[in-house]
Scaffold this motif. Structure first.
Motif, PDB file in Angstrom:
ATOM      1  N   SER A 122       0.846  -1.193   0.000  1.00  0.00           N
ATOM      2  CA  SER A 122       0.000   0.000   0.000  1.00  0.00           C
ATOM      3  C   SER A 122       0.881   1.242   0.000  1.00  0.00           C
ATOM      4  CB  SER A 122      -0.928  -0.004   1.215  1.00  0.00           C
ATOM      5  OG  SER A 122      -0.178   0.091   2.403  1.00  0.00           O
ATOM      6  N   SER A 123       0.254   2.381  -0.178  1.00  0.00           N
ATOM      7  CA  SER A 123       1.027   3.621  -0.242  1.00  0.00           C
ATOM      8  C   SER A 123       0.734   4.545   0.933  1.00  0.00           C
ATOM      9  CB  SER A 123       0.715   4.356  -1.557  1.00  0.00           C
ATOM     10  OG  SER A 123      -0.665   4.659  -1.609  1.00  0.00           O
ATOM     11  N   GLY A 124       0.122   4.022   1.981  1.00  0.00           N
ATOM     12  CA  GLY A 124      -0.313   4.869   3.069  1.00  0.00           C
ATOM     13  C   GLY A 124       0.569   4.907   4.294  1.00  0.00           C
ATOM     14  N   CYS A 125       1.715   4.261   4.260  1.00  0.00           N
ATOM     15  CA  CYS A 125       2.564   4.228   5.461  1.00  0.00           C
ATOM     16  C   CYS A 125       2.933   5.640   5.922  1.00  0.00           C
ATOM     17  CB  CYS A 125       3.823   3.413   5.211  1.00  0.00           C
ATOM     18  SG  CYS A 125       3.543   1.635   5.293  1.00  0.00           S
ATOM     19  N   PHE A 183      -3.749   3.106   4.699  1.00  0.00           N
ATOM     20  CA  PHE A 183      -3.354   1.905   5.424  1.00  0.00           C
ATOM     21  C   PHE A 183      -1.844   1.742   5.377  1.00  0.00           C
ATOM     22  CE2 PHE A 183      -7.739   0.970   4.305  1.00  0.00           C
ATOM     23  CZ  PHE A 183      -8.223   0.500   5.511  1.00  0.00           C
ATOM     24  N   CYS A 184      -1.311   1.195   6.458  1.00  0.00           N
ATOM     25  CA  CYS A 184       0.117   0.926   6.580  1.00  0.00           C
ATOM     26  C   CYS A 184       0.303  -0.590   6.627  1.00  0.00           C
ATOM     27  CB  CYS A 184       0.634   1.578   7.855  1.00  0.00           C
ATOM     28  SG  CYS A 184       2.259   1.029   8.371  1.00  0.00           S
ATOM     29  N   ASP A 185       1.184  -1.096   5.772  1.00  0.00           N
ATOM     30  CA  ASP A 185       1.443  -2.533   5.726  1.00  0.00           C
ATOM     31  C   ASP A 185       1.865  -3.076   7.089  1.00  0.00           C
ATOM     32  OD1 ASP A 185       0.987  -2.302   3.029  1.00  0.00           O
ATOM     33  OD2 ASP A 185       3.057  -2.667   2.431  1.00  0.00           O
ATOM     34  N   HIS A 186       2.740  -2.360   7.748  1.00  0.00           N
ATOM     35  CA  HIS A 186       3.260  -2.820   9.037  1.00  0.00           C
ATOM     36  C   HIS A 186       2.170  -2.830  10.102  1.00  0.00           C
ATOM     37  CE1 HIS A 186       7.265  -2.721   7.377  1.00  0.00           C
ATOM     38  NE2 HIS A 186       6.964  -1.530   6.874  1.00  0.00           N
TER      39      HIS A 186
END
Length: 144
Positions: free
Chosen positions: A43-46, A116-119
């Motif tokens: 995703s690109s939201g981190c 959204f953040c992957d982590h």
């Protein structure tokens, strides 16, 4: 007795799973403290999530509190796996609290930040697995 053996194995698995959450929490804490932003893969939201006002409580990164929670979950699950009965209830209580906070943080990502953040999602997945183990152990205890 077969239920007891299964419960010990589930607590052992929970301890291992909690280590994955601990590693994620430590990584995010280091990234926060050093001023870097963790890279997202899926995703690109981190950047949006990890630099938001929700990423810290005062000067304390939320990831550090997560790492502390995962370390505690690891410790309590390990003690429960070795037969310390009082740790079973503590594990269920801790994981229940972690589950509630995970739901709140997912709400923030989805409906407030729209990112959204992957982590963070990985951490949520780890918490869901720990919750499943806590629920399974509760059912096994009720069947004894």
């Amino acid at each position: 007795m077969p239920h007891e053996k299964l419960r010990h194995r589930l607590y052992s698995v929970a301890a291992i799973v909690a280590l994955f959450g601990l590693a994620d929490g430590i990584y995010l804490t280091v990234e926060h403290v050093t001023g870097r932003t963790a890279e997202c893969i899926a995703s690109s939201g981190c950047q949006d999530v990890l630099s938001s006002k929700y990423a810290a409580i005062g000067p304390v990164p939320l990831a550090a509190l997560g790492a502390l929670a995962y370390f505690t979950a690891f410790s309590v699950a390990l003690l429960a796996a070795f037969g310390f009965a009082r740790c079973r209830s503590l594990f269920a209580l801790l994981v229940g609290l972690m589950f509630a906070i995970t739901l709140w943080l997912f709400y923030l990502q989805a409906l407030v930040l729209h990112a959204f953040c992957d982590h963070c999602l990985f951490s949520a997945g780890v918490t869901m697995v720990l919750t499943g183990i806590a629920v399974a152990n509760t059912f096994l205890r009720d069947q004894e």
